[in-house]
Motif scaffolding. Structure first.
Motif, PDB file in Angstrom:
ATOM      1  N   TRP A 159       0.802  -1.306   0.113  1.00 21.45           N
ATOM      2  CA  TRP A 159      -0.209   0.051   0.007  1.00 21.45           C
ATOM      3  C   TRP A 159       1.049   0.990  -0.039  1.00 21.45           C
ATOM      4  O   TRP A 159       0.547   2.173  -0.621  1.00 21.45           O
ATOM      5  CB  TRP A 159      -0.977  -0.156   1.531  1.00 21.45           C
ATOM      6  N   LEU A 160       1.702   1.315   0.954  1.00 17.78           N
ATOM      7  CA  LEU A 160       2.711   2.436   1.009  1.00 17.78           C
ATOM      8  C   LEU A 160       3.818   2.590  -0.307  1.00 17.78           C
ATOM      9  O   LEU A 160       3.882   3.843  -1.075  1.00 17.78           O
ATOM     10  CB  LEU A 160       3.703   2.308   2.099  1.00 17.78           C
ATOM     11  N   GLY A 161       4.120   1.938  -1.015  1.00 20.86           N
ATOM     12  CA  GLY A 161       4.765   1.272  -2.151  1.00 20.86           C
ATOM     13  C   GLY A 161       3.871   2.236  -2.866  1.00 20.86           C
ATOM     14  O   GLY A 161       4.215   3.108  -4.016  1.00 20.86           O
ATOM     15  N   GLY A 162       2.353   1.978  -3.796  1.00 18.07           N
ATOM     16  CA  GLY A 162       1.207   2.878  -3.818  1.00 18.07           C
ATOM     17  C   GLY A 162       1.030   3.967  -3.983  1.00 18.07           C
ATOM     18  O   GLY A 162       1.543   4.838  -5.011  1.00 18.07           O
ATOM     19  N   VAL A 163       1.143   4.091  -2.555  1.00 15.46           N
ATOM     20  CA  VAL A 163       0.687   5.613  -2.216  1.00 15.46           C
ATOM     21  C   VAL A 163       2.259   7.074  -2.472  1.00 15.46           C
ATOM     22  O   VAL A 163       2.079   7.838  -3.071  1.00 15.46           O
ATOM     23  CB  VAL A 163       0.209   5.608  -0.832  1.00 15.46           C
ATOM     24  N   PHE A 164       3.331   6.050  -2.225  1.00 16.60           N
ATOM     25  CA  PHE A 164       4.163   6.883  -2.292  1.00 16.60           C
ATOM     26  C   PHE A 164       4.852   7.550  -3.647  1.00 16.60           C
ATOM     27  O   PHE A 164       5.375   8.453  -4.198  1.00 16.60           O
ATOM     28  CB  PHE A 164       5.562   6.438  -1.212  1.00 16.60           C
ATOM     29  N   TYR A 165       4.354   6.394  -4.224  1.00 15.76           N
ATOM     30  CA  TYR A 165       4.012   6.819  -5.599  1.00 15.76           C
ATOM     31  C   TYR A 165       3.944   7.456  -6.539  1.00 15.76           C
ATOM     32  O   TYR A 165       4.248   8.402  -7.361  1.00 15.76           O
ATOM     33  CB  TYR A 165       4.511   5.192  -6.477  1.00 15.76           C
ATOM     34  N   GLU A 166       2.588   7.504  -6.141  1.00 17.77           N
ATOM     35  CA  GLU A 166       1.546   8.416  -6.550  1.00 17.77           C
ATOM     36  C   GLU A 166       1.652   9.580  -6.470  1.00 17.77           C
ATOM     37  O   GLU A 166       1.510  10.940  -6.718  1.00 17.77           O
ATOM     38  CB  GLU A 166       0.225   7.821  -5.999  1.00 17.77           C
ATOM     39  N   ARG A 167       2.711  10.022  -5.077  1.00 20.37           N
ATOM     40  CA  ARG A 167       2.553  11.336  -4.902  1.00 20.37           C
ATOM     41  C   ARG A 167       3.812  12.140  -4.776  1.00 20.37           C
ATOM     42  O   ARG A 167       3.631  13.050  -5.068  1.00 20.37           O
ATOM     43  CB  ARG A 167       2.528  11.144  -3.080  1.00 20.37           C
ATOM     44  N   THR A 168       4.712  11.110  -5.122  1.00 21.06           N
ATOM     45  CA  THR A 168       6.816  11.519  -5.435  1.00 21.06           C
ATOM     46  C   THR A 168       7.019  11.386  -6.927  1.00 21.06           C
ATOM     47  O   THR A 168       7.391  11.711  -7.214  1.00 21.06           O
ATOM     48  CB  THR A 168       7.038  11.123  -3.888  1.00 21.06           C
ATOM     49  N   GLY A 169       6.152  10.060  -7.765  1.00 21.58           N
ATOM     50  CA  GLY A 169       6.715   9.712  -8.812  1.00 21.58           C
ATOM     51  C   GLY A 169       7.921   9.037  -8.782  1.00 21.58           C
ATOM     52  O   GLY A 169       8.526   8.570  -9.321  1.00 21.58           O
ATOM     53  N   SER A 170       7.905   8.418  -6.959  1.00 21.44           N
ATOM     54  CA  SER A 170       8.802   7.552  -6.991  1.00 21.44           C
ATOM     55  C   SER A 170       9.332   6.502  -5.676  1.00 21.44           C
ATOM     56  O   SER A 170       8.359   7.070  -4.756  1.00 21.44           O
ATOM     57  CB  SER A 170      10.782   8.452  -6.384  1.00 21.44           C
ATOM     58  N   TYR A 171       9.515   5.646  -5.984  1.00 17.39           N
ATOM     59  CA  TYR A 171       9.908   4.059  -4.527  1.00 17.39           C
ATOM     60  C   TYR A 171      11.047   4.466  -4.260  1.00 17.39           C
ATOM     61  O   TYR A 171      10.801   3.798  -2.922  1.00 17.39           O
ATOM     62  CB  TYR A 171      10.436   3.110  -5.647  1.00 17.39           C
ATOM     63  N   ASP A 172      11.666   6.098  -3.800  1.00 14.34           N
ATOM     64  CA  ASP A 172      12.783   5.809  -3.281  1.00 14.34           C
ATOM     65  C   ASP A 172      12.638   5.409  -1.707  1.00 14.34           C
ATOM     66  O   ASP A 172      13.181   4.930  -0.741  1.00 14.34           O
ATOM     67  CB  ASP A 172      13.357   7.346  -3.226  1.00 14.34           C
ATOM     68  N   MET A 173      11.243   6.196  -1.186  1.00 10.78           N
ATOM     69  CA  MET A 173      11.322   6.312   0.367  1.00 10.78           C
ATOM     70  C   MET A 173      10.942   4.763   0.976  1.00 10.78           C
ATOM     71  O   MET A 173      11.412   4.375   1.816  1.00 10.78           O
ATOM     72  CB  MET A 173      10.146   6.977   0.508  1.00 10.78           C
ATOM     73  N   ILE A 174      10.535   4.457   0.557  1.00 11.35           N
ATOM     74  CA  ILE A 174       9.876   2.673  -0.129  1.00 11.35           C
ATOM     75  C   ILE A 174      11.195   2.056   0.494  1.00 11.35           C
ATOM     76  O   ILE A 174      11.620   0.675   1.052  1.00 11.35           O
ATOM     77  CB  ILE A 174       8.936   2.126  -0.677  1.00 11.35           C
ATOM     78  N   TRP A 175      12.029   2.398   0.029  1.00 16.71           N
ATOM     79  CA  TRP A 175      13.348   1.555  -0.832  1.00 16.71           C
ATOM     80  C   TRP A 175      14.150   2.058   1.042  1.00 16.71           C
ATOM     81  O   TRP A 175      14.538   0.541   1.464  1.00 16.71           O
ATOM     82  CB  TRP A 175      14.428   2.112  -1.629  1.00 16.71           C
ATOM     83  N   TRP A 176      14.187   2.512   1.629  1.00 13.07           N
ATOM     84  CA  TRP A 176      15.055   2.778   2.602  1.00 13.07           C
ATOM     85  C   TRP A 176      14.559   2.837   3.620  1.00 13.07           C
ATOM     86  O   TRP A 176      14.937   1.961   4.542  1.00 13.07           O
ATOM     87  CB  TRP A 176      15.176   4.604   2.423  1.00 13.07           C
ATOM     88  N   ALA A 177      13.217   3.069   4.083  1.00 16.59           N
ATOM     89  CA  ALA A 177      12.791   1.876   4.912  1.00 16.59           C
ATOM     90  C   ALA A 177      12.608  -0.074   5.187  1.00 16.59           C
ATOM     91  O   ALA A 177      13.102  -0.130   5.972  1.00 16.59           O
ATOM     92  CB  ALA A 177      10.861   2.022   4.914  1.00 16.59           C
ATOM     93  N   GLY A 178      12.836  -0.157   3.352  1.00 16.01           N
ATOM     94  CA  GLY A 178      13.124  -1.287   3.470  1.00 16.01           C
ATOM     95  C   GLY A 178      14.828  -1.865   4.645  1.00 16.01           C
ATOM     96  O   GLY A 178      14.533  -2.516   4.830  1.00 16.01           O
ATOM     97  N   ILE A 179      15.499  -0.708   3.919  1.00 16.44           N
ATOM     98  CA  ILE A 179      16.626  -0.817   4.826  1.00 16.44           C
ATOM     99  C   ILE A 179      17.140  -0.983   5.995  1.00 16.44           C
ATOM    100  O   ILE A 179      17.200  -1.619   6.699  1.00 16.44           O
ATOM    101  CB  ILE A 179      17.754   0.257   3.733  1.00 16.44           C
ATOM    102  N   ALA A 180      16.337   0.281   6.488  1.00 18.30           N
ATOM    103  CA  ALA A 180      15.951   0.275   8.183  1.00 18.30           C
ATOM    104  C   ALA A 180      15.257  -1.117   8.888  1.00 18.30           C
ATOM    105  O   ALA A 180      15.620  -0.925  10.263  1.00 18.30           O
ATOM    106  CB  ALA A 180      15.797   1.651   7.752  1.00 18.30           C
ATOM    107  N   LEU A 181      14.297  -1.273   8.437  1.00 16.97           N
ATOM    108  CA  LEU A 181      13.250  -2.296   9.064  1.00 16.97           C
ATOM    109  C   LEU A 181      14.455  -3.394   9.050  1.00 16.97           C
ATOM    110  O   LEU A 181      14.074  -4.468   9.561  1.00 16.97           O
ATOM    111  CB  LEU A 181      11.920  -2.611   7.866  1.00 16.97           C
TER     112      LEU A 181
END
Length: 414
Positions: free
Chosen positions: A367-389
């Motif tokens: 869900w967050l992957g889709g939301v952040f992509y629609e809002r920012t045009g990028s998946y960068d935030m979710i990739w970084w979240a995956g590293i932290a997790l």
């Protein structure tokens, strides 16, 4: 009263037949599900949706799969896995086929989301692993969990290019119908897993108390190591679901051919066969908590390297192979730790609760992957979240205690 694997049934249900049937169920169930990322673009374009619409349906699928899993596990613990697998397979297959005709957001959430999600709870490798835990001798349980998980990965390897081929040859709608038909093999295969309900599993230790469902739940939620395990499994779901669903459109955004996405998902499945089987074998020789800590640390490293280097066909395939080795290799040691802490009597339910945490992570990853992509045009935030997790999960598994949990019983009252 018969002991051992109660209701083992006709003599044809040998351990080899049970393992073979369970592995085929895992192969089909996980394989069909792994193709959904291939339909994100075609389905969204055909209906004029943003990616967030289909992403929400798949997020709902993951969440409901997790919510229903403890209940499916509890029913399988009590009545045996065969009926649960058969019913789940039918519902799952119907949901996949009806996804092809879902032309509104509500319909896509009901078919791809609700029907497939609840169906998965009954027809997934999670029920198969719990069945193996009850029907196999103790020294073979970790191996059996590893081979069942590896079979799911083989399904991903086989079905990802098969899904791509179906789409290319027949169109995305017919492809979904064909994939739904594939699920009809699960009820037939489930007959081999009849039995294994109630009673004491073969080779169970008499020292493990036969707790009621309520007592088992109080014991589990009062045990710190189990809570750490549940928290760490959340991260596995976040990683797996985000990459499965959003890696294909991520590659499409950079101009990669559709075939690369199909082979990337397939390569993850191929290498996960090695990773899952190896994790199951290693779990018989070394502490499972250390295996899990290393897996999650390496996941964080793999993601960090992938987003740091220029994206190319070679980098995508190397990343897919690395993630494949670490993909569902978490499952055998996780299920093994649950069995070590609490025995097999309530394994389906307690592993199901851990899996619910996994699916909450899956819901958020998709869900967050889709939301952040629609809002920012990028998946960068979710990739970084995956590293932290990944770093978080590597830390929380380290202090887990690998021994039976203290028994917490309520005093009996008249």
């Amino acid at each position: 009263m018969q002991s051992g694997t109660r209701g083992a049934g006709p003599g044809w249900r040998t351990p080899a037949v049970v393992v073979a049937a369970g592995c085929l169920i895992a192969l089909i169930g996980f394989g069909v599900r792994s193709t959904y990322g291939l339909f994100t673009g075609p389905l969204s374009e055909a209906n004029g949706w943003g990616r967030d619409v289909f992403a929400l349906a798949l997020a709902l699928q993951n969440l409901l799969w997790g919510m229903a899993q403890p209940f499916a596990g509890a029913v399988a613990d009590r009545y045996g896995p065969s009926r649960v697998l058969a019913a789940g397979g039918l519902l799952y297959g119907a949901g996949v086929a009806l996804t092809a005709f879902s032309d509104t957001p509500l319909l896509i959430q009901l078919t791809a989301g609700v029907m497939v999600g609840v169906g998965l709870a009954g027809a997934s490798f999670t029920v198969v692993i719990a069945a193996f835990g009850r029907m196999m001798p103790p020294e073979k349980r970790s191996w059996a969990a590893g081979i069942a998980t590896a079979s799911g990965s083989m399904g991903q390897f086989l079905f990802a290019p098969l899904g791509s081929a179906f789409i290319a040859a027949y169109g995305w709608q017919s492809a979904l119908v064909l994939l739904g038909v594939c699920m009809m093999g699960v009820p037939l295969l489930a007959t081999a897993l009849a039995g294994g309900a109630k009673g004491r599993a073969a080779g169970s230790s008499a020292a493990v108390p036969d707790l009621t469902t309520g007592q088992a739940l109080r014991q589990a939620f009062g045990h710190g190591s189990y809570l750490l395990l549940v928290a760490g499994f959340f991260v596995c779901g976040f990683h797996v679901a985000f990459i499965t669903v959003h890696l294909p459109p991520y590659l499409a955004d950079i101009g990669a051919p559709p075939s690369l996405a199909g082979w990337a998902i397939a390569l993850i499945g191929l290498f996960n066969i090695v990773g899952s089987y190896s994790a199951g074998m290693l779990g018989t020789r070394m502490p499972k908590r250390y295996i899990l800590s290393v897996i999650y640390a390496l996941r964080a490293l793999a993601i960090a390297v992938f987003i740091a280097v220029p994206v190319s066909a070679a980098s995508v395939l190397v990343f897919s192979a690395a993630m494949g080795l670490l993909w569902l290799s978490t499952v055998p040691p996780t299920s093994g730790l649950v069995e070590r802490m609490f025995g097999v009597r309530h394994l389906g339910m307690l592993f199901g609760i851990a899996f619910f945490s996994h699916q909450v992570g899956s819901f958020l990853g998709v869900w967050l992957g889709g939301v952040f992509y629609e809002r920012t045009g990028s998946y960068d935030m979710i990739w970084w979240a995956g590293i932290a997790l990944g770093i978080f999960a590597a830390i929380v598994h380290w202090p887990i205690v690998e021994k039976p949990a203290p028994t917490v019983l309520q005093p009996s009252r008249a």
